[in-house]
Write an enzyme that holds these catalytic residues in place. Structure first.
Site, PDB file in Angstrom:
ATOM      1  N   HIS A 134       4.912   6.097   1.963  1.00  8.76           N
ATOM      2  CA  HIS A 134       5.215   4.984   2.411  1.00  8.76           C
ATOM      3  C   HIS A 134       6.766   4.468   3.237  1.00  8.76           C
ATOM      4  O   HIS A 134       6.315   3.006   4.276  1.00  8.76           O
ATOM      5  CB  HIS A 134       5.124   3.803   1.239  1.00  8.76           C
ATOM      6  CG  HIS A 134       3.234   3.959   1.563  1.00  8.76           C
ATOM      7  ND1 HIS A 134       2.527   2.830   1.924  1.00  8.76           N
ATOM      8  CD2 HIS A 134       2.174   4.142   0.051  1.00  8.76           C
ATOM      9  CE1 HIS A 134       1.276   3.024   1.977  1.00  8.76           C
ATOM     10  NE2 HIS A 134       0.842   4.123   1.391  1.00  8.76           N
ATOM     11  N   ASP A 141      -2.293   1.838   3.659  1.00  9.89           N
ATOM     12  CA  ASP A 141      -3.474   2.033   2.559  1.00  9.89           C
ATOM     13  C   ASP A 141      -4.255   1.003   3.286  1.00  9.89           C
ATOM     14  O   ASP A 141      -4.103  -0.432   3.368  1.00  9.89           O
ATOM     15  CB  ASP A 141      -2.994   1.182   1.042  1.00  9.89           C
ATOM     16  CG  ASP A 141      -1.938   2.132   0.503  1.00  9.89           C
ATOM     17  OD1 ASP A 141      -1.980   3.294   0.314  1.00  9.89           O
ATOM     18  OD2 ASP A 141      -0.714   2.312  -0.113  1.00  9.89           O
ATOM     19  N   GLU A 203      -6.291  10.173  -2.991  1.00  7.07           N
ATOM     20  CA  GLU A 203      -6.240   8.725  -3.444  1.00  7.07           C
ATOM     21  C   GLU A 203      -8.205   8.379  -1.994  1.00  7.07           C
ATOM     22  O   GLU A 203      -6.995   8.981  -0.697  1.00  7.07           O
ATOM     23  CB  GLU A 203      -5.265   7.598  -2.518  1.00  7.07           C
ATOM     24  CG  GLU A 203      -3.729   7.917  -3.724  1.00  7.07           C
ATOM     25  CD  GLU A 203      -3.240   7.327  -3.281  1.00  7.07           C
ATOM     26  OE1 GLU A 203      -2.690   6.841  -2.848  1.00  7.07           O
ATOM     27  OE2 GLU A 203      -2.235   7.244  -4.066  1.00  7.07           O
ATOM     28  N   HIS A 206      -5.525   5.794   0.896  1.00  5.96           N
ATOM     29  CA  HIS A 206      -3.937   6.454   1.548  1.00  5.96           C
ATOM     30  C   HIS A 206      -4.155   7.098   2.559  1.00  5.96           C
ATOM     31  O   HIS A 206      -4.573   8.274   2.323  1.00  5.96           O
ATOM     32  CB  HIS A 206      -3.716   7.048   0.359  1.00  5.96           C
ATOM     33  CG  HIS A 206      -2.275   7.004   0.956  1.00  5.96           C
ATOM     34  ND1 HIS A 206      -0.917   6.684   0.335  1.00  5.96           N
ATOM     35  CD2 HIS A 206      -1.626   7.772   1.975  1.00  5.96           C
ATOM     36  CE1 HIS A 206       0.195   7.368   1.129  1.00  5.96           C
ATOM     37  NE2 HIS A 206      -0.018   8.604   2.090  1.00  5.96           N
TER      38      HIS A 206
END
Length: 241
Positions: A134, A141, A203, A206
């Site tokens: 990130h 996300d 995830e 993500h």
């Protein structure tokens, strides 16, 4: 060190640009800012130019399949200080969930909790060769929102530290509700992949394009070592107001 962190970075120098909230939806107020995460003057809703273009392409693909639906951005650019804040917060949450006290943890207990946390959170490394995804401006996300403005139920909330967060957790579930969760996750992955993104293995929310994790996944898919990371840690001089 995670396998993808060994991928070389050759930053293309693209600036960080704001994500406009007209084409996609932005969670307001931002969840981490509400918690007191130290963003300073920096907005979380920034991406590298090429990544933002791909996000808008994914939105166009979604519109073709589900008219009126939008991609909702939960989080995007994350300064290192915010990454550190959220990792420490998540660590303490997991300690408390076990009924433990942070100040009295044994080395084994601390290691066990951190091993679980880093399945979902990148270590806030100051090393420019191993930036958290990130912090590059190349990861975000996201979830889905219907034409009526309802956030689509994916079966678990973003950032949940549990097996339910794994993308295919509900794939083999016999129940119709669980299968609907899997259908929603599959749709999100399809529209993002159509624009070049790759999903985090652990995830459902993500996605990244051009960072080390993306390059590592592309190498795994193609068995080609030519893929490099286009984006490293985003510096202040890349910020476009």
């Amino acid at each position: 060190m995670k396998p993808y962190q060994a991928i070389p970075i050759c930053d293309c120098g693209e600036p960080l640009v704001p994500i406009a909230g007209d084409r996609v939806s932005l969670v307001q107020p931002h969840p981490y800012q509400v918690l007191g995460a130290p963003y300073g003057h920096q907005s979380p809703y920034y991406l590298r130019t090429g990544v933002l273009a791909a996000l808008l392409q994914a939105q166009a693909v979604l519109q073709q399949q589900q008219p009126g639906w939008k991609i909702q951005v939960f989080d995007a650019f994350r300064p290192l200080a915010v990454q550190r804040f959220m990792v420490e917060r998540t660590f303490l949450e997991q300690v408390q969930a076990r009924g433990w006290v942070a100040d009295t943890l044994t080395a084994a207990q601390r290691e066990a909790v951190m091993a679980e946390v880093i399945q979902f959170w990148a270590v806030p490394s100051d090393d420019p060769a191993t930036p958290p995804p990130h912090s590059t401006g190349a990861a975000l996300d996201v979830t889905l929102m219907t034409a009526t403005g309802t956030v689509v139920d994916m079966g678990s909330p973003i950032d949940e530290v549990s097996p339910r967060s794994h993308p295919d957790h509900f794939a083999a579930s016999p129940g119709p509700i669980e299968q609907q969760f899997h259908t929603h996750r599959t749709l999100l992955n399809q529209v993002m992949a159509a624009a070049g993104f790759r999903r985090h293995p652990n995830e459902w929310w993500h996605f990244s394009l051009g960072d080390q994790l993306w390059a590592w996944q592309r190498r795994q898919e193609t068995d080609c070592e030519d893929f490099l990371a286009h984006y490293g840690r985003a510096s202040v001089d890349l910020w476009v107001q």
